[in-house]
Design a protein around this motif. Structure first.
Motif, PDB file in Angstrom:
ATOM      1  N   ILE A  10      74.243  53.930  -1.553  1.00  0.00           N
ATOM      2  CA  ILE A  10      75.235  54.908  -2.021  1.00  0.00           C
ATOM      3  C   ILE A  10      76.139  55.346  -0.869  1.00  0.00           C
ATOM      4  O   ILE A  10      77.371  55.390  -1.009  1.00  0.00           O
ATOM      5  CB  ILE A  10      74.527  56.121  -2.662  1.00  0.00           C
ATOM      6  N   LEU A  11      75.547  55.673   0.263  1.00  0.00           N
ATOM      7  CA  LEU A  11      76.335  56.148   1.404  1.00  0.00           C
ATOM      8  C   LEU A  11      77.253  55.066   1.960  1.00  0.00           C
ATOM      9  O   LEU A  11      78.462  55.291   2.144  1.00  0.00           O
ATOM     10  CB  LEU A  11      75.406  56.644   2.513  1.00  0.00           C
ATOM     11  N   VAL A  16      82.702  52.534   2.210  1.00  0.00           N
ATOM     12  CA  VAL A  16      83.585  51.358   2.144  1.00  0.00           C
ATOM     13  C   VAL A  16      84.621  51.541   1.031  1.00  0.00           C
ATOM     14  O   VAL A  16      85.810  51.245   1.212  1.00  0.00           O
ATOM     15  CB  VAL A  16      82.766  50.067   1.906  1.00  0.00           C
ATOM     16  N   GLY A  17      84.168  52.039  -0.121  1.00  0.00           N
ATOM     17  CA  GLY A  17      85.094  52.284  -1.233  1.00  0.00           C
ATOM     18  C   GLY A  17      86.185  53.271  -0.860  1.00  0.00           C
ATOM     19  O   GLY A  17      87.359  53.091  -1.204  1.00  0.00           O
ATOM     20  N   GLY A  18      85.800  54.323  -0.122  1.00  0.00           N
ATOM     21  CA  GLY A  18      86.785  55.308   0.319  1.00  0.00           C
ATOM     22  C   GLY A  18      87.799  54.700   1.275  1.00  0.00           C
ATOM     23  O   GLY A  18      88.989  54.996   1.206  1.00  0.00           O
ATOM     24  N   ILE A  34      85.164  55.281  -7.926  1.00  0.00           N
ATOM     25  CA  ILE A  34      85.289  53.954  -8.542  1.00  0.00           C
ATOM     26  C   ILE A  34      84.141  53.046  -8.105  1.00  0.00           C
ATOM     27  O   ILE A  34      83.569  52.328  -8.926  1.00  0.00           O
ATOM     28  CB  ILE A  34      86.660  53.328  -8.195  1.00  0.00           C
ATOM     29  N   VAL A  35      83.797  53.091  -6.810  1.00  0.00           N
ATOM     30  CA  VAL A  35      82.666  52.277  -6.331  1.00  0.00           C
ATOM     31  C   VAL A  35      81.382  52.708  -7.021  1.00  0.00           C
ATOM     32  O   VAL A  35      80.568  51.878  -7.440  1.00  0.00           O
ATOM     33  CB  VAL A  35      82.540  52.394  -4.790  1.00  0.00           C
ATOM     34  N   GLY A  36      81.180  54.017  -7.165  1.00  0.00           N
ATOM     35  CA  GLY A  36      80.002  54.515  -7.869  1.00  0.00           C
ATOM     36  C   GLY A  36      79.968  54.037  -9.305  1.00  0.00           C
ATOM     37  O   GLY A  36      78.919  53.623  -9.823  1.00  0.00           O
ATOM     38  N   LEU A  37      81.124  54.071  -9.957  1.00  0.00           N
ATOM     39  CA  LEU A  37      81.234  53.590 -11.342  1.00  0.00           C
ATOM     40  C   LEU A  37      80.847  52.114 -11.440  1.00  0.00           C
ATOM     41  O   LEU A  37      80.110  51.703 -12.343  1.00  0.00           O
ATOM     42  CB  LEU A  37      82.670  53.802 -11.839  1.00  0.00           C
ATOM     43  N   LEU A  38      81.340  51.311 -10.486  1.00  0.00           N
ATOM     44  CA  LEU A  38      81.028  49.875 -10.492  1.00  0.00           C
ATOM     45  C   LEU A  38      79.549  49.604 -10.213  1.00  0.00           C
ATOM     46  O   LEU A  38      78.982  48.639 -10.725  1.00  0.00           O
ATOM     47  CB  LEU A  38      81.893  49.156  -9.446  1.00  0.00           C
ATOM     48  N   MET A  39      78.924  50.474  -9.410  1.00  0.00           N
ATOM     49  CA  MET A  39      77.515  50.298  -9.071  1.00  0.00           C
ATOM     50  C   MET A  39      76.583  50.868 -10.139  1.00  0.00           C
ATOM     51  O   MET A  39      75.390  50.580 -10.141  1.00  0.00           O
ATOM     52  CB  MET A  39      77.205  50.989  -7.733  1.00  0.00           C
ATOM     53  N   GLY A  40      77.134  51.681 -11.035  1.00  0.00           N
ATOM     54  CA  GLY A  40      76.318  52.389 -12.013  1.00  0.00           C
ATOM     55  C   GLY A  40      76.048  51.615 -13.287  1.00  0.00           C
ATOM     56  O   GLY A  40      76.349  50.414 -13.381  1.00  0.00           O
ATOM     57  N   PRO A  41      75.477  52.294 -14.308  1.00  0.00           N
ATOM     58  CA  PRO A  41      75.065  51.648 -15.562  1.00  0.00           C
ATOM     59  C   PRO A  41      76.205  50.960 -16.323  1.00  0.00           C
ATOM     60  O   PRO A  41      75.950  50.025 -17.080  1.00  0.00           O
ATOM     61  CB  PRO A  41      74.508  52.821 -16.390  1.00  0.00           C
ATOM     62  N   SER A  42      77.443  51.398 -16.112  1.00  0.00           N
ATOM     63  CA  SER A  42      78.556  50.806 -16.854  1.00  0.00           C
ATOM     64  C   SER A  42      78.857  49.374 -16.419  1.00  0.00           C
ATOM     65  O   SER A  42      79.421  48.593 -17.187  1.00  0.00           O
ATOM     66  CB  SER A  42      79.826  51.653 -16.670  1.00  0.00           C
ATOM     67  N   PHE A  43      78.472  49.010 -15.176  1.00  0.00           N
ATOM     68  CA  PHE A  43      78.771  47.669 -14.674  1.00  0.00           C
ATOM     69  C   PHE A  43      77.526  47.021 -14.063  1.00  0.00           C
ATOM     70  O   PHE A  43      76.714  46.450 -14.774  1.00  0.00           O
ATOM     71  CB  PHE A  43      79.933  47.725 -13.668  1.00  0.00           C
ATOM     72  N   THR A 277      80.131  59.478  -4.888  1.00  0.00           N
ATOM     73  CA  THR A 277      79.729  58.128  -5.300  1.00  0.00           C
ATOM     74  C   THR A 277      78.692  58.215  -6.417  1.00  0.00           C
ATOM     75  O   THR A 277      78.748  57.466  -7.395  1.00  0.00           O
ATOM     76  CB  THR A 277      79.156  57.340  -4.096  1.00  0.00           C
ATOM     77  N   LEU A 278      77.776  59.142  -6.280  1.00  0.00           N
ATOM     78  CA  LEU A 278      76.766  59.368  -7.319  1.00  0.00           C
ATOM     79  C   LEU A 278      77.418  59.856  -8.609  1.00  0.00           C
ATOM     80  O   LEU A 278      77.015  59.472  -9.714  1.00  0.00           O
ATOM     81  CB  LEU A 278      75.734  60.384  -6.825  1.00  0.00           C
ATOM     82  N   ALA A 279      78.447  60.696  -8.472  1.00  0.00           N
ATOM     83  CA  ALA A 279      79.176  61.177  -9.646  1.00  0.00           C
ATOM     84  C   ALA A 279      79.827  60.013 -10.392  1.00  0.00           C
ATOM     85  O   ALA A 279      79.839  59.972 -11.629  1.00  0.00           O
ATOM     86  CB  ALA A 279      80.244  62.193  -9.224  1.00  0.00           C
ATOM     87  N   GLY A 280      80.359  59.052  -9.636  1.00  0.00           N
ATOM     88  CA  GLY A 280      80.932  57.862 -10.271  1.00  0.00           C
ATOM     89  C   GLY A 280      79.883  57.058 -11.007  1.00  0.00           C
ATOM     90  O   GLY A 280      80.121  56.549 -12.108  1.00  0.00           O
ATOM     91  N   ALA A 281      78.673  56.953 -10.408  1.00  0.00           N
ATOM     92  CA  ALA A 281      77.591  56.194 -11.043  1.00  0.00           C
ATOM     93  C   ALA A 281      77.114  56.854 -12.337  1.00  0.00           C
ATOM     94  O   ALA A 281      76.583  56.186 -13.225  1.00  0.00           O
ATOM     95  CB  ALA A 281      76.422  56.057 -10.066  1.00  0.00           C
ATOM     96  N   LYS A 282      77.306  58.175 -12.429  1.00  0.00           N
ATOM     97  CA  LYS A 282      76.897  58.900 -13.643  1.00  0.00           C
ATOM     98  C   LYS A 282      77.776  58.541 -14.843  1.00  0.00           C
ATOM     99  O   LYS A 282      77.355  58.668 -15.991  1.00  0.00           O
ATOM    100  CB  LYS A 282      77.025  60.410 -13.422  1.00  0.00           C
ATOM    101  N   LEU A 283      78.998  58.142 -14.583  1.00  0.00           N
ATOM    102  CA  LEU A 283      79.948  57.902 -15.662  1.00  0.00           C
ATOM    103  C   LEU A 283      79.533  56.681 -16.472  1.00  0.00           C
ATOM    104  O   LEU A 283      79.331  55.602 -15.936  1.00  0.00           O
ATOM    105  CB  LEU A 283      81.359  57.701 -15.092  1.00  0.00           C
ATOM    106  N   ASP A 284      79.426  56.851 -17.758  1.00  0.00           N
ATOM    107  CA  ASP A 284      79.001  55.773 -18.651  1.00  0.00           C
ATOM    108  C   ASP A 284      80.156  55.454 -19.603  1.00  0.00           C
ATOM    109  O   ASP A 284      80.445  56.214 -20.530  1.00  0.00           O
ATOM    110  CB  ASP A 284      77.760  56.202 -19.433  1.00  0.00           C
ATOM    111  N   LEU A 285      80.821  54.352 -19.358  1.00  0.00           N
ATOM    112  CA  LEU A 285      81.986  53.986 -20.168  1.00  0.00           C
ATOM    113  C   LEU A 285      81.618  53.639 -21.606  1.00  0.00           C
ATOM    114  O   LEU A 285      82.490  53.574 -22.478  1.00  0.00           O
ATOM    115  CB  LEU A 285      82.728  52.808 -19.527  1.00  0.00           C
ATOM    116  N   ALA A 286      80.336  53.432 -21.870  1.00  0.00           N
ATOM    117  CA  ALA A 286      79.906  53.095 -23.230  1.00  0.00           C
ATOM    118  C   ALA A 286      80.165  54.232 -24.211  1.00  0.00           C
ATOM    119  O   ALA A 286      80.230  54.018 -25.424  1.00  0.00           O
ATOM    120  CB  ALA A 286      78.414  52.745 -23.235  1.00  0.00           C
TER     121      ALA A 286
END
Length: 386
Positions: A10-11, A16-18, A34-43, A277-286
């Protein structure tokens, strides 16, 4: 995968994303998310929902730090000089946003109670989104100071109105509960939160007066953030309000209020990278197809309400035209606080059955990514960053 490895991912990936976002002339905050979103459940699902839940303590620390930093902007000198203007702008912004979101979602078929709660939740502004952009681009000037104070006022307004609204709705929908008793209970909760914040702020101010070693003071600040958040969670109090009160008291009791901000600055970058980054990973586009038109209505209503409400109310003051035009877009970021309040709303009003969080998250997907970009543009438009 163990927790240490996930924390490292995450760190490092967030950082790197920033950096990539900065290269693309976007705010680093947008890159973290965005990096968190890509690393999270949506992707990729490298960061799973279970992992996100297990790292909640980082959210408590980051939100506590943000709340103290925002509370520190509530200095009596600011209110003595611009208090009436700022309260009028915040009132117009909050009222415009509330009306637009509640009206549009009601027209789209939601029950009135549901629309009213969404209207209240839409009033929040993300301290992390605002503070991170201002610090990243070293924004300085009257517009920046006004935005920082408005973030504190608007979130405070939202916390109070949220408590009143949910108390009334609980009383209306339950034959076992008295609305008056619920409102009294809500006022007691607010009073307790303020009292704890005053005690914490008083102790930190005492440490500053005693000229406590900076490193030890930093440890004490972190300790009080966790203490405030822990007490808030146990007794159902607003940790955001407790920590905001702590910051506000310190800045009004001591002249050397930069000691508090210096302590926070030493640790804020890794905490914010992790948090965002964790906040991005929480986002579920589903959730987006399920929410559909109502989610779009929430986004349009909140954006339109902020632009119109802040502009109209600012026009009643002596705020310059350039600042007036940019207030609304500067106050668009929305994230952590609204998610916490939406979860609390569903706990108090179980008949909403997950729909509030779903709609709010659809807004967060938009405003967490687009909001920082709009804020950066507002700071450029007002000439307070290069």
């Amino acid at each position: 995968m163990n927790i240490e490895l996930i924390a490292a991912i995450i760190l490092l990936v967030g950082l790197v994303g920033g950096k990539l976002a900065s290269k693309a002339r976007l705010p680093s905050v947008t890159g973290y998310i965005i990096v968190g979103l890509l690393m999270g459940p949506s992707f990729a699902n490298v960061i799973t929902k279970e992992m996100v839940y297990s790292l909640q303590f980082v959210n408590h620390l980051a939100l506590g730090m943000l709340a103290i930093a925002i509370g520190a902007e509530l200095h009596r000198k600011v209110f003595k000089k611009n208090g009436r203007i700022l309260f009028l702008v915040s009132l117009g912004d909050n009222l415009g946003t509330f009306i637009m979101v509640a009206l549009i979602t009601f027209i789209l078929g939601l029950p009135l109670a549901f629309s009213l709660v969404l209207g209240v939740l839409s009033m929040t502004v993300s301290p992390s989104g605002v503070l991170s952009i201002i610090k990243e681009y070293r924004g300085k000037g009257p517009f920046v100071r006004s935005i920082m104070t408005l973030v504190a006022i608007e979130n405070l307004n939202c916390i109070i109105v949220f408590g009143i609204t949910t108390a009334i709705l609980q009383g209306v929908t339950s034959s076992d509960l008295q609305g008056g008793a619920l409102i009294l209970n809500m006022l007691i909760e607010l009073g307790l939160a303020l009292m704890i914040g005053i005690l914490s702020g008083g102790f930190l101010a005492f440490l500053i007066w005693r000229k406590t070693n900076e490193n030890k003071f930093m440890v004490m600040v972190i300790g009080f953030i966790f203490l405030n958040s822990g007490i808030g969670e146990i007794y159902g109090l607003s940790a955001i309000l407790i920590n905001m009160t702590t910051g506000a008291l310190v800045t009004n009791l001591v002249e050397e209020n930069n000691i508090l901000s210096n302590a926070l600055e030493k640790i804020e970058l890794p905490i914010f990278v992790f948090f965002l980054t964790l906040a991005g990973a929480k986002l579920d586009l589903a959730i987006l197809p399920k929410i559909g038109l109502v989610g779009v209505g929430y986004i349009v209503g909140r954006l339109g309400g902020k632009l119109a409400g802040s502009y109209i109310s600012a026009k009643l003051t002596n705020i310059g035209k350039r600042y007036r035009r940019n207030l609304g877009i500067a106050l668009t970021p929305q994230a952590g606080i609204v998610i916490g309040l939406s979860i609390e709303a569903e706990q108090r009003l179980p008949q909403f059955n997950g729909l509030i969080t779903g709609i709010v998250l659809s807004g967060v997907v938009f405003f967490e990514i687009v909001g920082p970009i709009l804020l950066k543009q507002a700071l450029k438009n007002t000439g307070e960053i290069d």
